[in-house]
Design a protein around this motif. Sequence first.
Motif, mmCIF file in Angstrom:
data_model
loop_
_atom_site.group_PDB
_atom_site.id
_atom_site.type_symbol
_atom_site.label_atom_id
_atom_site.label_comp_id
_atom_site.label_asym_id
_atom_site.label_seq_id
_atom_site.Cartn_x
_atom_site.Cartn_y
_atom_site.Cartn_z
ATOM 1 N N GLU A 69 -63.709 44.525 -38.058
ATOM 2 C CA GLU A 69 -62.664 42.717 -37.410
ATOM 3 C C GLU A 69 -62.041 43.903 -36.078
ATOM 4 O O GLU A 69 -61.086 43.421 -35.046
ATOM 5 C CB GLU A 69 -62.426 42.140 -38.092
ATOM 6 N N ALA A 70 -60.841 44.335 -36.713
ATOM 7 C CA ALA A 70 -59.689 45.172 -35.938
ATOM 8 C C ALA A 70 -59.895 45.501 -34.664
ATOM 9 O O ALA A 70 -59.425 46.224 -33.685
ATOM 10 C CB ALA A 70 -58.746 45.752 -37.144
ATOM 11 N N ALA A 71 -61.323 46.719 -34.968
ATOM 12 C CA ALA A 71 -62.009 47.129 -33.846
ATOM 13 C C ALA A 71 -61.665 46.363 -32.174
ATOM 14 O O ALA A 71 -61.667 46.491 -31.755
ATOM 15 C CB ALA A 71 -63.070 48.197 -33.693
ATOM 16 N N ILE A 72 -62.256 45.321 -32.405
ATOM 17 C CA ILE A 72 -62.964 44.344 -31.571
ATOM 18 C C ILE A 72 -61.564 44.174 -30.747
ATOM 19 O O ILE A 72 -61.717 43.763 -29.677
ATOM 20 C CB ILE A 72 -63.901 42.588 -32.445
ATOM 21 N N THR A 73 -60.561 43.611 -31.829
ATOM 22 C CA THR A 73 -59.173 43.023 -31.017
ATOM 23 C C THR A 73 -58.578 44.673 -30.061
ATOM 24 O O THR A 73 -58.241 44.097 -29.320
ATOM 25 C CB THR A 73 -58.618 42.683 -32.373
ATOM 26 N N HIS A 74 -58.873 45.637 -30.704
ATOM 27 C CA HIS A 74 -58.059 46.557 -30.088
ATOM 28 C C HIS A 74 -58.821 47.406 -29.398
ATOM 29 O O HIS A 74 -58.073 47.181 -27.767
ATOM 30 C CB HIS A 74 -58.467 47.798 -31.156
ATOM 31 N N ASP A 75 -60.288 47.128 -28.694
ATOM 32 C CA ASP A 75 -60.923 47.302 -27.859
ATOM 33 C C ASP A 75 -61.066 46.300 -26.838
ATOM 34 O O ASP A 75 -60.428 47.007 -25.495
ATOM 35 C CB ASP A 75 -62.319 47.839 -28.557
ATOM 36 N N GLU A 76 -60.591 45.020 -27.413
ATOM 37 C CA GLU A 76 -60.853 44.244 -26.580
ATOM 38 C C GLU A 76 -59.396 44.270 -25.258
ATOM 39 O O GLU A 76 -59.186 43.806 -24.316
ATOM 40 C CB GLU A 76 -61.177 42.664 -27.013
ATOM 41 N N LEU A 77 -58.551 43.786 -26.187
ATOM 42 C CA LEU A 77 -56.935 44.943 -25.936
ATOM 43 C C LEU A 77 -56.604 45.255 -24.644
ATOM 44 O O LEU A 77 -56.501 45.674 -23.851
ATOM 45 C CB LEU A 77 -56.139 44.511 -26.902
ATOM 46 N N VAL A 78 -57.162 46.804 -25.363
ATOM 47 C CA VAL A 78 -57.617 47.928 -24.731
ATOM 48 C C VAL A 78 -57.573 47.646 -23.588
ATOM 49 O O VAL A 78 -57.089 48.446 -22.077
ATOM 50 C CB VAL A 78 -58.349 49.191 -25.058
ATOM 51 N N ALA A 79 -59.110 47.828 -23.097
ATOM 52 C CA ALA A 79 -59.928 46.682 -22.083
ATOM 53 C C ALA A 79 -59.194 45.814 -21.096
ATOM 54 O O ALA A 79 -58.779 46.128 -20.089
ATOM 55 C CB ALA A 79 -61.060 46.860 -22.528
ATOM 56 N N GLN A 80 -58.761 44.894 -21.125
ATOM 57 C CA GLN A 80 -58.137 44.514 -20.614
ATOM 58 C C GLN A 80 -56.487 44.884 -20.129
ATOM 59 O O GLN A 80 -56.274 44.740 -19.169
ATOM 60 C CB GLN A 80 -57.489 43.074 -21.907
ATOM 61 N N LEU A 81 -56.260 45.621 -21.053
ATOM 62 C CA LEU A 81 -54.903 46.290 -19.943
ATOM 63 C C LEU A 81 -55.071 46.942 -18.764
ATOM 64 O O LEU A 81 -54.273 47.676 -18.067
ATOM 65 C CB LEU A 81 -54.682 47.137 -21.386
ATOM 66 N N LEU A 82 -56.428 47.308 -19.396
ATOM 67 C CA LEU A 82 -56.823 48.261 -18.076
ATOM 68 C C LEU A 82 -57.507 47.422 -17.060
ATOM 69 O O LEU A 82 -58.080 48.133 -15.676
ATOM 70 C CB LEU A 82 -58.294 49.591 -18.434
ATOM 71 N N THR A 83 -58.065 46.256 -17.385
ATOM 72 C CA THR A 83 -58.316 45.731 -16.247
ATOM 73 C C THR A 83 -58.296 45.581 -14.686
ATOM 74 O O THR A 83 -58.412 45.965 -13.442
ATOM 75 C CB THR A 83 -58.620 44.302 -15.860
ATOM 76 N N PRO A 84 -56.542 45.761 -14.438
ATOM 77 C CA PRO A 84 -55.434 45.425 -13.432
ATOM 78 C C PRO A 84 -56.403 47.064 -12.940
ATOM 79 O O PRO A 84 -55.994 47.300 -11.030
ATOM 80 C CB PRO A 84 -54.559 46.060 -13.485
ATOM 81 N N LEU A 85 -56.493 48.548 -12.927
ATOM 82 C CA LEU A 85 -56.621 49.276 -12.087
ATOM 83 C C LEU A 85 -58.234 49.408 -12.146
ATOM 84 O O LEU A 85 -58.855 49.952 -10.941
ATOM 85 C CB LEU A 85 -57.371 50.052 -13.708
ATOM 86 N N GLY A 86 -58.681 48.387 -12.171
ATOM 87 C CA GLY A 86 -60.093 47.925 -11.229
ATOM 88 C C GLY A 86 -61.666 49.189 -11.413
ATOM 89 O O GLY A 86 -61.798 49.976 -12.838
ATOM 90 N N ASP A 87 -62.126 49.946 -10.355
ATOM 91 C CA ASP A 87 -62.225 51.166 -10.566
ATOM 92 C C ASP A 87 -62.018 52.163 -10.984
ATOM 93 O O ASP A 87 -62.986 53.550 -10.657
ATOM 94 C CB ASP A 87 -63.698 51.129 -8.790
ATOM 95 N N ASP A 88 -60.635 52.153 -10.894
ATOM 96 C CA ASP A 88 -59.780 53.181 -10.882
ATOM 97 C C ASP A 88 -59.924 53.779 -12.978
ATOM 98 O O ASP A 88 -59.463 54.759 -13.090
ATOM 99 C CB ASP A 88 -58.943 53.330 -10.122
ATOM 100 N N ALA A 89 -60.264 52.690 -13.717
ATOM 101 C CA ALA A 89 -60.064 52.772 -14.633
ATOM 102 C C ALA A 89 -60.745 53.512 -15.296
ATOM 103 O O ALA A 89 -60.834 54.547 -16.056
ATOM 104 C CB ALA A 89 -60.610 51.448 -15.247
#
Length: 133
Positions: free
Chosen positions: A95-115
Amino acid sequence: MEVHDRITRRVDSALHRRHGLSLTGFEALRRIADAPGERASMGEVAEALGLSRPGVTSTVSRLVADGLVRRERVDADRRVLHARLTDAGRRRVAEAAITHDELVAQLLTPLGDDAAVVTDALARVSAAARSRR
């Protein structure tokens, strides 16, 4: 360092709020879950997390108290203490992995293709740092 601190605090806060886990506790659970047989020695967990022996002992003690991990000795080497996930630990880390991975992905979103470039570069730096210990 500033970026690391901000991301770490944000992820740690979300894991505490949603799952009652610190980021360190989550990472310990994830490392144990990824180990063969969902069991890892205390030394393996300490090395994976970059913690001292007392630091990993404290972290695992909290996970044991919460019923997420149990300590055990393996017949092959009775001197080595291992941490093994319980059923509750398995559910909590999933359950926590879903939260962790979604939040990290969200934090990387502003990087766009550079992520992908950034995550690849960080993975290479991490691997280099591990190999130089």
